[in-house]
Design a protein around this motif. Sequence first.
Motif, mmCIF file in Angstrom:
data_model
loop_
_atom_site.group_PDB
_atom_site.id
_atom_site.type_symbol
_atom_site.label_atom_id
_atom_site.label_comp_id
_atom_site.label_asym_id
_atom_site.label_seq_id
_atom_site.Cartn_x
_atom_site.Cartn_y
_atom_site.Cartn_z
ATOM 1 N N LEU A 124 0.840 -1.206 0.000
ATOM 2 C CA LEU A 124 0.000 0.000 0.000
ATOM 3 C C LEU A 124 0.872 1.252 0.000
ATOM 4 N N ARG A 125 1.943 1.223 0.788
ATOM 5 C CA ARG A 125 2.821 2.389 0.887
ATOM 6 C C ARG A 125 3.489 2.711 -0.455
ATOM 7 N N GLU A 126 3.914 1.674 -1.180
ATOM 8 C CA GLU A 126 4.595 1.908 -2.459
ATOM 9 C C GLU A 126 3.642 2.507 -3.490
ATOM 10 N N ILE A 127 2.435 1.972 -3.580
ATOM 11 C CA ILE A 127 1.486 2.481 -4.563
ATOM 12 C C ILE A 127 1.002 3.877 -4.179
ATOM 13 N N THR A 128 0.759 4.087 -2.880
ATOM 14 C CA THR A 128 0.376 5.420 -2.420
ATOM 15 C C THR A 128 1.469 6.432 -2.736
ATOM 16 N N GLY A 129 2.727 6.028 -2.536
ATOM 17 C CA GLY A 129 3.848 6.921 -2.801
ATOM 18 C C GLY A 129 3.924 7.355 -4.246
ATOM 19 N N VAL A 130 3.676 6.435 -5.162
ATOM 20 C CA VAL A 130 3.713 6.781 -6.587
ATOM 21 C C VAL A 130 2.564 7.719 -6.941
ATOM 22 N N ILE A 131 1.391 7.475 -6.370
ATOM 23 C CA ILE A 131 0.255 8.360 -6.644
ATOM 24 C C ILE A 131 0.534 9.764 -6.114
ATOM 25 N N GLU A 132 1.061 9.853 -4.903
ATOM 26 C CA GLU A 132 1.394 11.164 -4.335
ATOM 27 C C GLU A 132 2.457 11.869 -5.175
ATOM 28 N N GLU A 133 3.426 11.104 -5.644
ATOM 29 C CA GLU A 133 4.463 11.666 -6.512
ATOM 30 C C GLU A 133 3.843 12.247 -7.780
ATOM 31 N N PRO A 156 -5.643 15.678 -8.147
ATOM 32 C CA PRO A 156 -5.454 15.714 -6.687
ATOM 33 C C PRO A 156 -6.464 14.833 -5.952
ATOM 34 N N VAL A 157 -6.315 13.534 -6.109
ATOM 35 C CA VAL A 157 -7.203 12.564 -5.471
ATOM 36 C C VAL A 157 -6.682 12.230 -4.075
ATOM 37 N N ASP A 158 -7.501 11.533 -3.298
ATOM 38 C CA ASP A 158 -7.030 10.980 -2.023
ATOM 39 C C ASP A 158 -6.132 9.794 -2.363
ATOM 40 N N ALA A 159 -4.827 9.943 -2.138
ATOM 41 C CA ALA A 159 -3.866 8.942 -2.607
ATOM 42 C C ALA A 159 -4.081 7.587 -1.943
ATOM 43 N N ARG A 160 -4.383 7.578 -0.656
ATOM 44 C CA ARG A 160 -4.534 6.304 0.047
ATOM 45 C C ARG A 160 -5.789 5.562 -0.402
ATOM 46 N N VAL A 161 -6.894 6.276 -0.495
ATOM 47 C CA VAL A 161 -8.138 5.639 -0.942
ATOM 48 C C VAL A 161 -7.976 5.106 -2.367
#
Length: 258
Positions: free
Chosen positions: A151-160, A169-174
């Motif tokens: 989850l952390r890796e995919i969230t990190g790429v979305i935030e990047e 600008p979505v909710d990266a974690r969701v």
Amino acid sequence: MVAAEDSKAQGRSGGRPDSRRGAAPRRKLLMSEIVDQAMRIFAERGYDGTTLQDVADAVGLSRPNLYNYVKSKEDLLVAMVEATTESAANALREVRQRTDLDSADKLRMLVRALVLRRAEQPAQFRTLDRSDQALPPEIAKKHLQGRRAVLREITGVIEEGITAGRFRPVDARVTALSIIGMCNWVAWWFHPSPAHPAEPVAEQIAENAVAMVAREAGRTPDTPTPLGAVALLRQDLDYLTRLLTAEGEGEDLPPDDA
């Protein structure tokens, strides 16, 4: 069969592991077969309904020889967790840390890799998913850490991608949880065959994931900076001005039926 060959090799060496070149790759191959067979039996009979003798019979080893590879059913669960969650997280981390890819390419590669893992090891994933609440505490903790790492890796790429202006600008974690769920479900519905290989499915799901977050064409700043964001705002203001101007001009026009 790998197990039969390994058993013969151990017989020639008095039951001791073969120290010749090639012993390590053979051991790794046999361990993979043991885990695969164990996962298949776990899926059919449940963890509690499976014995090490069942696994030994499926692989073609005697129970004493099986002990050269695993000492308990918990060892098999640890191997499952390492294969399905820890190794996946490590592979995804390598992609996220690459500097030669933009955020969309990284997300595409992450999702493709995750889908292929689920398609190629469905029994392992389904068994862990079904047994999640019944796992021994230490193994459950290990499994949870691996899932959080994914989850952390995919969230990190979305935030990047959001920071770079490539993604909305979505909710990266969701969003990451939604994408992971889409990937995980493959283990339940997809059944690969020569006529229906996994790669095209992985490619399509990867493109779907990127489409979930990508900005529309022409809405990506040239540079991921505050000035780039200002440039996007100017585009929006220009578009709004055109709309307001068009509406104002339309008010001065006579009605169509005049």
